[in-house]
Design an enzyme around this catalytic site. Structure first.
Site, PDB file in Angstrom:
ATOM      1  N   ASP A 142      37.818  47.792  31.374  1.00  0.00           N
ATOM      2  CA  ASP A 142      37.109  46.519  31.418  1.00  0.00           C
ATOM      3  C   ASP A 142      36.455  46.194  30.073  1.00  0.00           C
ATOM      4  O   ASP A 142      35.974  47.079  29.368  1.00  0.00           O
ATOM      5  CB  ASP A 142      36.033  46.596  32.517  1.00  0.00           C
ATOM      6  CG  ASP A 142      35.246  45.312  32.663  1.00  0.00           C
ATOM      7  OD1 ASP A 142      35.865  44.275  32.965  1.00  0.00           O
ATOM      8  OD2 ASP A 142      34.020  45.341  32.466  1.00  0.00           O
ATOM      9  N   GLU A 148      41.740  45.046  29.278  1.00  0.00           N
ATOM     10  CA  GLU A 148      41.313  43.667  29.437  1.00  0.00           C
ATOM     11  C   GLU A 148      40.712  43.258  28.092  1.00  0.00           C
ATOM     12  O   GLU A 148      39.535  43.524  27.824  1.00  0.00           O
ATOM     13  CB  GLU A 148      40.275  43.524  30.561  1.00  0.00           C
ATOM     14  CG  GLU A 148      39.938  42.071  30.830  1.00  0.00           C
ATOM     15  CD  GLU A 148      38.477  41.809  31.135  1.00  0.00           C
ATOM     16  OE1 GLU A 148      38.164  40.689  31.554  1.00  0.00           O
ATOM     17  OE2 GLU A 148      37.650  42.699  30.934  1.00  0.00           O
TER      18      GLU A 148
END
Length: 755
Positions: free
Chosen positions: A425, A478
C-alpha cells in the site's frame, strides 16, 4: 539440610528499592536462585522472590522428587520481597514457590527467574544487525518447552527502556510481578514464564529511561489480539494447523506466472456480507471461506485480494492503520480460523493476495508509536516521521531493526499463512520525501533531492528477500506516479515488484466514462493515452475500493445517461477493461452493479440480484472472467507490444476503438471492438490480418446481460478487400455502448458455411 530461617537480606537497599518499585534494569541478577557464601566461606544457594500478593512464601525443594520438602522464606521487605538461604547446597536444585495470600488462599508456581535465556547469542547478533529473517519465531510470545517445563517465552525490543514487564490477567496486570531480563546492547528483553497457556492475554509494560515514561504496549510481534475495543495481545500457537493445500503450493509459481490469467476480486471481509439477522455481526473466517469460494468459483475470479486483515482498532481505517502486524484481526475469529480460510481458497484453486501496509502506522497509545519513550519505529523529526493527511507515523527505514521488523512481517505472512502475494500500500508516499508536503515541510536527501533513499533501498531489499525466500509469490505496488522501473528487477535498476497498479489507466478511463457520449469524441486522446506507456511496467488494471467511496459514487452511478445507458456504459467499461492489456482487479459489489457507495459498516447489496439489470452485469463479469481465463490471447502477452496491435485508433468522430490481442502462438488472436456511443453503427469496417470467419464469442450488448441484442448473429466473414493497411476487412454491426470480442480464424475459410 540446614536453612537460615532468620537472616539479614543479602540484597542492597538500593536493589531492593529498584525491585519493589519495578525499576530494576535486570531483575534476574537479584531474583531467582543465586550462589552465595557464608561468613565461614562455605558455598550455598539463596533463592529470592518478589511476591507482592503474598503474606507468606516457601520454597518447595524438589531435589528428591514430588511432593517436595517445604522451607519457609523470610520476608525481608514489607512490599513482598522474600529470601531463603541454603548454605550447604553446592549446586542449584529444582524447586517451586508456595504462596499464601492475605485471604488465606495458597498455591504453588514454578519460579520464572530460575530459567536461563531462550534467545541465543547468535539470535541476538542477527536481530541487532537487522538480518534475522525469522525474527517472528524469536520475538513476541511463543509457547515452548524450556528446561523441561511448558510455558511461554516473551521477548521484545525496547532499547531505551529502564524496565520491561509482561503484564496480564495471570499477574493482575501488575508490572512489578514479571519484569524481564535485559539482554544487553541489543535492547532486547525476554522472560520465560512457565505454566502459561494459549489464550493468555498480555501486554508489555515499559518504563522508559526518559522522563520515567511508563506505558502498556501490545506486542509488536503478537500472533493474535483481543477483539476491539480491547487492545491486548493473545498467546497463540499457530504451528498446529494442518494444511491441505500441497497441490496449490507445488503449482503456484506456474499458476502465477506473468503469462497466466489473473482476475482479482478485492474484498473487505468486514462488509462483503454481514449477519443481518444477528445485529449486523461479522461472518467468521470459516463462514467467509465457504461463501466466498462459492461466489469466486461461480464468477471465475482467479485471485482474491484482502484489504488489510492485520489487527486494527478502528473499523473506519479499513485495516490500513494496523497495530497488530502479525495478528489476523479477531473480528472474524482465531488465527486457526484464518489459516482455514486461506487453505480452503487454495484447495479450490484461488490465490490469496494480502494488502500490506509498511508505509505508516497509527498513533494509538498501545501501538508502535513512541514505543519505549523514544521514537523507536518512527522518525523523530515530524518532517520525516508524520503523514499529516492520515494522522499516522512513518517508519524509519534506515534503522536496521525497523527494516528487519518489516522484512520479517512480510515473510511471516508468506511463510506461516501461505499468502500468495503482497500488495504494498501507498508506495508513492514511501518513495518521495515531499509526498503531500508543502515547501519547508520536508527534508531533502543527502543529494538535495526529494527521493527517499532509505525507503527505496528498503523496497528493493524487500522484493529481493521475498522472491528469494518464497519463489512464485507476487509483490504488487500501489504506486500512483510515473516512477520508472517499479516492476523491473533490481539488477536492472528497478524496485523489483512483480506488478504495479495502473492508476493512470484507471483515472483516465473513469474520467472518460463520466463524460456524456456526445462529448466523448473530444476526449478520445484520454482513452488511447494508456497505450503509450502500457508496456513500460507489468500493470494491473484496478477498479478498486478507492473509486467507490468518499463521494466518488459507485461505478454504476458514475455512468452518464438514463438508466439503460448507465448499465450499458458499465458493461462497456468492463468489456473494454478485459480487452485492454494488463491483469484485472475489480472491487466487491462492482460485479453486481452496486448502486450505493461502499460502506464499511454494511453488507454489499446482494438483494440487487433480484433485478434483471443487475443479474445481467453479474453474468457479464462471470462470462468475461471465463473468456479471459480460457483465451490465451487475452492474457498471455500482457506486457509487450507483441501481444497488441491497433486496428482502429483514430476514429474519434465515432468514438470507436478496435484492437487485436495475440497469444504466444501468433495465430491465436482476438479482435476487440468498442463503441463508446449509444448509436448503432451498421456496416462498420475494421481491417484485419487474416481471412476467414470471425466468430463473435462475446457481445456486452447481448440480451442475457440486459442489452439490446444488437450484434452480428454469431460472427462475420472477412472480405478480401484491403482496409486501413490490412489485407482484409470485416463489416460489423456495432452495438450501442457495447464491446465485441471476435475470435480470429486460425485457418483461412474456417467457420460456418457461407450462404
Amino acid at each position: 539440610m540446614a536453612l537460615m530461617t532468620r537472616q539479614q537480606s543479602t540484597v542492597s537497599q538500593a536493589d531492593l528499592d529498584l525491585i519493589t518499585h519495578a525499576s530494576h534494569w535486570n531483575p534476574f541478577t537479584i531474583l531467582g536462585p543465586h550462589p552465595s557464601s557464608t561468613k565461614e566461606g562455605s558455598k550455598g544457594w539463596t533463592i529470592r522472590a518478589f511476591l507482592p500478593e503474598a503474606r507468606r512464601a516457601s520454597v518447595v525443594d524438589l531435589s528428591r522428587g514430588e511432593p517436595g520438602k517445604l522451607y519457609p522464606m523470610e520476608k525481608t521487605h514489607a512490599d513482598g520481597f522474600f529470601e531463603a538461604s541454603f548454605p550447604d547446597r553446592s549446586e542449584a536444585f529444582p524447586y517451586r514457590l508456595k504462596i499464601e495470600n492475605h485471604e488465606g488462599h495458597s498455591w504453588e508456581l514454578v519460579d520464572p527467574y530460575a530459567f536461563e535465556p531462550v534467545l541465543t547469542d547468535f539470535d541476538l547478533h542477527l536481530l541487532g544487525e537487522g538480518t534475522h529473517l525469522h525474527n517472528y519465531e524469536r520475538l513476541g510470545a511463543h509457547l515452548r518447552t524450556h528446561q523441561g517445563f511448558r510455558g511461554v517465552n516473551f521477548a521484545v525490543w525496547a532499547p531505551n527502556a529502564q524496565r520491561v514487564s509482561v503484564v496480564g490477567n495471570f499477574n493482575h496486570w501488575d508490572g512489578r510481578r514479571h519484569p524481564m531480563r535485559n539482554r544487553g546492547a541489543t535492547g532486547i528483553w525476554e522472560i520465560f514464564i512457565p505454566d502459561l497457556c494459549e489464550g493468555e492475554v498480555y501486554k508489555f509494560e515499559i518504563k522508559s529511561r526518559h522522563h520515567a515514561y511508563t506505558v502498556q504496549k501490545s506486542d509488536p510481534y503478537g500472533l493474535a489480539a483481543e477483539f476491539r475495543p480491547k487492545t491486548a495481545s493473545v498467546v497463540w500457537d499457530i504451528s498446529r494447523f494442518s494444511w491441505g493445500d500441497t497441490e496449490w503450493m507445488a503449482n503456484r509459481a506456474q499458476r502465477q506466472a506473468l503469462d497466466q490469467p489473473m482476475s482479482i476480486y478485492e474484498v473487505h471481509l468486514g462488509s462483503w456480507k454481514r449477519k443481518v439477522e444477528k445485529d449486523n455481526g461479522f461472518l467468521s473466517y470459516r463462514e467467509l471461506a465457504e461463501q466466498l469460494v462459492a461466489h469466486l468459483k461461480h464468477s471465475h475470479f482467479t485471485h482474491i485480494e484482502l484489504m488489510p486483515i492485520t489487527e486494527h482498532p478502528f473499523d473506519g481505517s479499513w485495516g490500513y492503520q494496523p497495530v497488530g502486524y502479525f495478528a489476523p484481526t479477531a473480528r472474524h475469529g482465531s488465527p486457526d480460523d484464518f489459516a482455514y480460510f486461506i487453505d480452503h481458497l487454495h484447495q479450490n484453486g484461488i490465490g490469496v493476495i494480502l494488502d500490506w501496509v509498511p508505509a505508516h502506522f497509527p498513533n494509538d497509545v498501545h501501538g508502535l508509536g513512541y514505543f519505549d519513550g523514544t521514537h523507536l519505529y518512527e522518525h523523530a523529526d515530524p518532517r520525516l516521521g508524520e503523514h499529516r493527511d492520515w494522522g499516522t507515523k512513518i517508519f524509519n527505514y534506515g534503522r536496521p531493526e525497523v527494516r528487519n521488523f518489516l522484512f520479517g512481517n512480510a515473510l511471516f505472512w508468506l511463510d506461516r499463512y501461505h499468502i500468495d502475494g503482497l500488495r504494498v500500500d501507498a508506495v508513492a508516499s514511501m518513495l518521495y520525501l515531499d509526498y503531500s508536503r508543502e515547501p519547508g515541510e520536508w527534508v531533502p536527501n543527502i543529494f538535495g533531492g526529494n527521493e527517499n533513499l532509505e525507503a527505496i533501498d528498503f523496497l528493493k531489499q524487500l522484493n529481493e528477500i521475498c522472491h528469494r525466500e518464497h519463489p512464485g509469490i507476487l509483490t504488487i505496488a500501489e504506486e500512483s506516479t510515473s516512477w520508472s522501473g517499479v516492476s523491473r528487477p533490481t539488477y536492472l535498476g528497478g524496485l523489483g515488484f512483480s506488478l504495479k497498479w495502473n492508476m493512470g489507466w484507471m483515472n483516465d478511463t473513469l474520467r472518460y466514462f463520466a463524460k456524456d457520449p456526445v462529448y466523448r469524441k473530444y476526449e478520445h486522446g484520454g482513452l488511447t493515452f494508456s497505450m503509450i506507456y502500457a508496456f513500460s511496467e507489468n500493470f494491473i488494471l484496478p477498479l478498486s475500493h478507492d473509486e467507490v467511496v468518499h463521494g466518488k459514487r459507485s461505478l454504476l452511478d458514475k455512468m452518464p445517461g438514463d438508466l439503460w445507458q448507465k448499465f450499458a456504459n458499465l458493461r462497456l467499461l468492463y468489456g473494454y477493461m478485459y480487452g485492454h492489456p494488463g491483469k484485472k482487479l475489480l472491487y466487491m459489489g462492482d460485479e453486481i452493479a452496486q448502486w450505493r457507495e461502499w460502506n464499511h459498516d454494511e453488507s454489499i447489496d446482494w438483494h440487487l440480484l433480484d433485478w434483471p439489470d443487475h443479474r445481467g452485469v453479474f453474468q457479464l463479469v462471470t462470462d468475461l472472467n471465463a473468456l479471459y481465463k480460457h483465451q490465451a490471447s487475452l492474457h498471455q502477452i500482457d506486457f509487450d507490444w507483441q501481444g497488441y496491435e491497433w486496428l482502429e485508433l483514430h476514429d474519434w468522430e465515432n468514438s470507436v476503438l478496435a484492437f487485436l490481442r495475440r497469444a504466444k502462438n501468433s495465430e491465436d488472436a482476438m479482435v476487440v471492438v468498442c463503441n463508446f456511443t449509444p448509436v448503432v453503427r451498421d456496416d462498420y469496417r475494421v481491417g484485419v490480418p487474416t481471412e476467414g470467419f470471425y466468430e463473435e464469442i462475446l457481445n456486452t450488448d447481448a440480451d442475457i446481460y440486459g442489452g439490446s441484442n444488437v450484434g452480428n448473429h454469431g460472427g462475420v466473414w472477412s472480405h478480401h478487400e484491403p482496409h486501413a493497411g490490412r489485407p482484409f476487412h470485416i463489416s460489423l454491426r456495432l452495438p450501442p455502448l457495447g464491446v465485441l470480442f471476435l475470435k480470429v480464424p486460425t485457418t483461412a475459410g474456417a467457420g460456418p458455411k457461407k450462404k
